[in-house]
Design an enzyme around this catalytic site. Structure first.
Site, PDB file in Angstrom:
ATOM      1  N   ARG A   1     -73.685  18.179   9.714  1.00  0.00           N
ATOM      2  CA  ARG A   1     -73.346  19.157   8.685  1.00  0.00           C
ATOM      3  C   ARG A   1     -72.879  18.459   7.421  1.00  0.00           C
ATOM      4  O   ARG A   1     -72.067  17.537   7.480  1.00  0.00           O
ATOM      5  CB  ARG A   1     -72.260  20.115   9.198  1.00  0.00           C
ATOM      6  CG  ARG A   1     -72.791  20.961  10.335  1.00  0.00           C
ATOM      7  CD  ARG A   1     -71.849  22.060  10.755  1.00  0.00           C
ATOM      8  NE  ARG A   1     -72.366  22.650  11.993  1.00  0.00           N
ATOM      9  CZ  ARG A   1     -71.747  23.575  12.716  1.00  0.00           C
ATOM     10  NH1 ARG A   1     -70.565  24.013  12.315  1.00  0.00           N
ATOM     11  NH2 ARG A   1     -72.285  24.054  13.816  1.00  0.00           N
TER      12      ARG A   1
ATOM     13  N   ARG B   1     -63.478  17.262  11.455  1.00  0.00           N
ATOM     14  CA  ARG B   1     -64.580  17.688  10.605  1.00  0.00           C
ATOM     15  C   ARG B   1     -65.399  16.476  10.167  1.00  0.00           C
ATOM     16  O   ARG B   1     -65.097  15.835   9.166  1.00  0.00           O
ATOM     17  CB  ARG B   1     -64.032  18.444   9.385  1.00  0.00           C
ATOM     18  CG  ARG B   1     -65.068  19.253   8.615  1.00  0.00           C
ATOM     19  CD  ARG B   1     -64.419  20.052   7.501  1.00  0.00           C
ATOM     20  NE  ARG B   1     -63.438  20.999   8.005  1.00  0.00           N
ATOM     21  CZ  ARG B   1     -63.742  22.233   8.435  1.00  0.00           C
ATOM     22  NH1 ARG B   1     -64.973  22.661   8.385  1.00  0.00           N
ATOM     23  NH2 ARG B   1     -62.793  23.021   8.894  1.00  0.00           N
TER      24      ARG B   1
ATOM     25  N   GLU C   1     -60.014  25.669  16.312  1.00  0.00           N
ATOM     26  CA  GLU C   1     -61.283  26.098  16.895  1.00  0.00           C
ATOM     27  C   GLU C   1     -61.972  24.966  17.662  1.00  0.00           C
ATOM     28  O   GLU C   1     -62.105  23.852  17.172  1.00  0.00           O
ATOM     29  CB  GLU C   1     -62.222  26.579  15.774  1.00  0.00           C
ATOM     30  CG  GLU C   1     -63.600  26.964  16.292  1.00  0.00           C
ATOM     31  CD  GLU C   1     -64.604  27.196  15.154  1.00  0.00           C
ATOM     32  OE1 GLU C   1     -64.181  27.501  14.030  1.00  0.00           O
ATOM     33  OE2 GLU C   1     -65.809  27.055  15.423  1.00  0.00           O
TER      34      GLU C   1
ATOM     35  N   SER D   1     -67.058  28.640  19.392  1.00  0.00           N
ATOM     36  CA  SER D   1     -67.257  29.880  18.665  1.00  0.00           C
ATOM     37  C   SER D   1     -68.392  30.614  19.362  1.00  0.00           C
ATOM     38  O   SER D   1     -69.490  30.086  19.471  1.00  0.00           O
ATOM     39  CB  SER D   1     -67.638  29.547  17.220  1.00  0.00           C
ATOM     40  OG  SER D   1     -67.539  30.678  16.403  1.00  0.00           O
TER      41      SER D   1
ATOM     42  N   ARG E   1     -64.050  17.534  19.309  1.00  0.00           N
ATOM     43  CA  ARG E   1     -62.795  18.278  19.259  1.00  0.00           C
ATOM     44  C   ARG E   1     -62.115  18.324  20.632  1.00  0.00           C
ATOM     45  O   ARG E   1     -60.882  18.365  20.716  1.00  0.00           O
ATOM     46  CB  ARG E   1     -63.039  19.694  18.721  1.00  0.00           C
ATOM     47  CG  ARG E   1     -63.399  19.655  17.236  1.00  0.00           C
ATOM     48  CD  ARG E   1     -63.473  21.025  16.603  1.00  0.00           C
ATOM     49  NE  ARG E   1     -63.803  20.883  15.177  1.00  0.00           N
ATOM     50  CZ  ARG E   1     -63.860  21.895  14.315  1.00  0.00           C
ATOM     51  NH1 ARG E   1     -63.620  23.138  14.730  1.00  0.00           N
ATOM     52  NH2 ARG E   1     -64.164  21.689  13.053  1.00  0.00           N
TER      53      ARG E   1
END
Length: 424
Positions: free
Chosen positions: A262, A277, A349, A352, A391
């Site tokens: 990303r 991130r 998070e 999701s 994560r």
RNA sequence: GGAGAGGUGCUGGAGCGGUCGAACAGGCACGCCUGGAAAGCGUGUAGGCGCUUAAACCGCCUCGAGGGUUCGAAUCCCUCCCUCUCCGCCA
């Protein structure tokens, strides 16, 4: 993509959903006007084409009747051709504008999603496990990882650029262990493993709604013809693009482990430290394709599957349902799994799980036959992480850290670490 | 990367530039026949859009994709994509 008929027949449903998402609902009125124009134009165009087709079928006969008859037909047809050409330009332009509008409208948010502008309005549904109590000040994972020599941020930057990191030694090993652990459990739960391409084409990213004008989060190669997949949701949903499935073949449940990429262009300054991130990360993704009536059940199944992984690792987490303003473009309703991170003193998070209804299926043209010979209908698609590897690794480092700087390995993971019980 | 062959419906496979959404065969579904089945016979068998309260009917579109030639393109021309075979390279 929404159903045009929903906009025509029930525009207020769409307007309400747009407002709940915090968007302007004027696009609906614009759409209706343009759609009206397009239909009028297309109907006129079809009538002209019908005329021409009728004349074309007379040519064979006219050939026998002689040159005069042929010439008359030819002239008539040419004239129709001129009219058709003009109409066609108009209709095509209108249709394109209608389609662009339609493609830009996000999915209808579910009625049972809480109203709210952003993440602050997300509603907690349940919690599992208690945050660990430390008799020392817990460190953030970047301190733990660097001290143990298992996460190397500097070398990641050296090899690539900012927001790339390197896992070394037991860090790399732990990452691998998580992949295997998740895959084993997801497969055992009935998900079919898939090992897909990481580069995906335009059609595929359009199908899942990742190529909407407003969210340009992807790295592209080959002059924008291919993209580095931002999530295996893209690949797995596209497993059945342009297919008509038999009802008995549903639900399709898939799991894929892939790297994800990303650009994170809109996230400047956010989570700049640590693994949270990154431009590149690994994830095990769950996707379901099912009939509309199975949608809610499959959504729960994916969510509880992801939860079961956190429970097995004995990581404290909570489940929240995203508010209308925080729900993603293609989603009707999203549950986020948030894991407790002692280093940040917050839930973050880690998964999701979204229910997209037929929104992606309509874009991806994934249909099924409710009964043999029945008219095909769009399927439902659901997706959820099960789980994000980086994560999870962060969560383990922070939750299982010891006073001496070492990290113990969750019991369930020890066999996957070759018996290693502690990283020190 | 070089050379060649090819892309038509669920499948195989036809298709002098007009009457071709497409012969024929297979598959599948339904019906007849049968004690039951097979065989045989008959019928049917794509999707999208528009019209329609909905459907039927009707109209338009789709023969890999996009352009072009033509009164008219599955059929002729161009570009692209994909598949297959051979050579080269390579994990």
């Amino acid at each position: 993509m929404l159903d045009k008929r929903l906009l025509r027949d029930d525009p207020d449903v769409v307007r309400r959903s747009l407002r709940r998402r915090g968007h302007d609902d004027a696009v609906v009125t614009t759409f209706l006007a343009l759609d009206e124009q397009w239909r009028a134009s297309a109907t006129a165009l079809d009538a002209l084409k019908a005329d021409r087709n009728r004349i074309s079928s007379q040519f064979a006969k006219a050939k026998e009747e002689g040159e005069a008859a042929l010439r008359a037909l030819r002239e008539h047809s040419t004239e129709l051709g001129r009219q058709i050409e003009a109409r066609e330009r108009e209709a095509a332009e209108l249709e394109q504008r209608v389609d662009e509008l339609l493609e830009g409208i996000p999915n209808i948010v579910s009625d049972d999603v809480p109203d709210g502008p952003d993440a602050s309005a997300n509603r907690e549904l349940r919690r599992s496990g208690d945050p660990p109590v430390f008799d020392f000040k817990p460190k953030p994972h970047w301190d733990i990882g660097e001290a143990l020599g298992i996460i190397d941020f500097e070398r990641g930057v050296r090899m690539a650029r900012a927001r790339f990191a390197v896992l070394v030694g037991d860090g790399a090993r732990l990452s691998r262990a998580l992949v295997d652990f998740f895959l084993d459990r997801d497969i055992a739960a009935g998900f079919v493993p898939v090992n897909p391409p990481i580069l995906v084409n335009r059609e595929s990213v359009k199908a899942t709604g990742h190529l909407s004008k407003f969210s340009d989060v992807m790295f592209s190669v080959e002059d924008g013809k291919l993209f580095l997949s931002p999530t295996a949701e893209v690949q797995l949903v596209n497993m059945h693009r342009d297919e008509i499935l038999e009802a008995e073949a549903l639900p399709k449940l898939y799991v894929a482990y892939t790297p994800c990429f990303r650009e994170e262009a809109g996230a400047a300054g956010k989570d700049t430290r640590g693994l949270i991130r990154q431009h590149q990360f690994e994830k095990v993704e769950l996707v379901g394709i099912c009939t509309p009536s199975d949608g809610p059940q499959i959504h729960e199944r994916i969510t509880t599957q992801a939860e079961s992984l956190l429970q097995a690792l004995e990581l404290p987490y909570r489940v929240v349902v995203l508010s209308s303003g925080d729900t993603g473009f293609a989603s009707q309703k999203t549950y986020d799994l948030e894991v407790w991170l002692p280093g940040q003193n917050a839930y973050r998070e880690i998964s999701s799980c979204s229910s997209c209804g037929d929104f992606q299926a309509r874009r991806a043209n994934i249909r099924y036959r409710p009964q043999a010979r029945a008219r095909p209908e769009f399927a439902f698609t659901l997706n959820g992480s099960g789980l994000a590897i980086g994560r999870t690794l962060v969560a383990i480092l922070e939750n299982y850290q010891q006073r001496d700087g070492s990290v113990s390995i969750p019991k369930a993971l020890v066999p996957y670490m070759g018996g290693t019980q502690r990283i020190e």
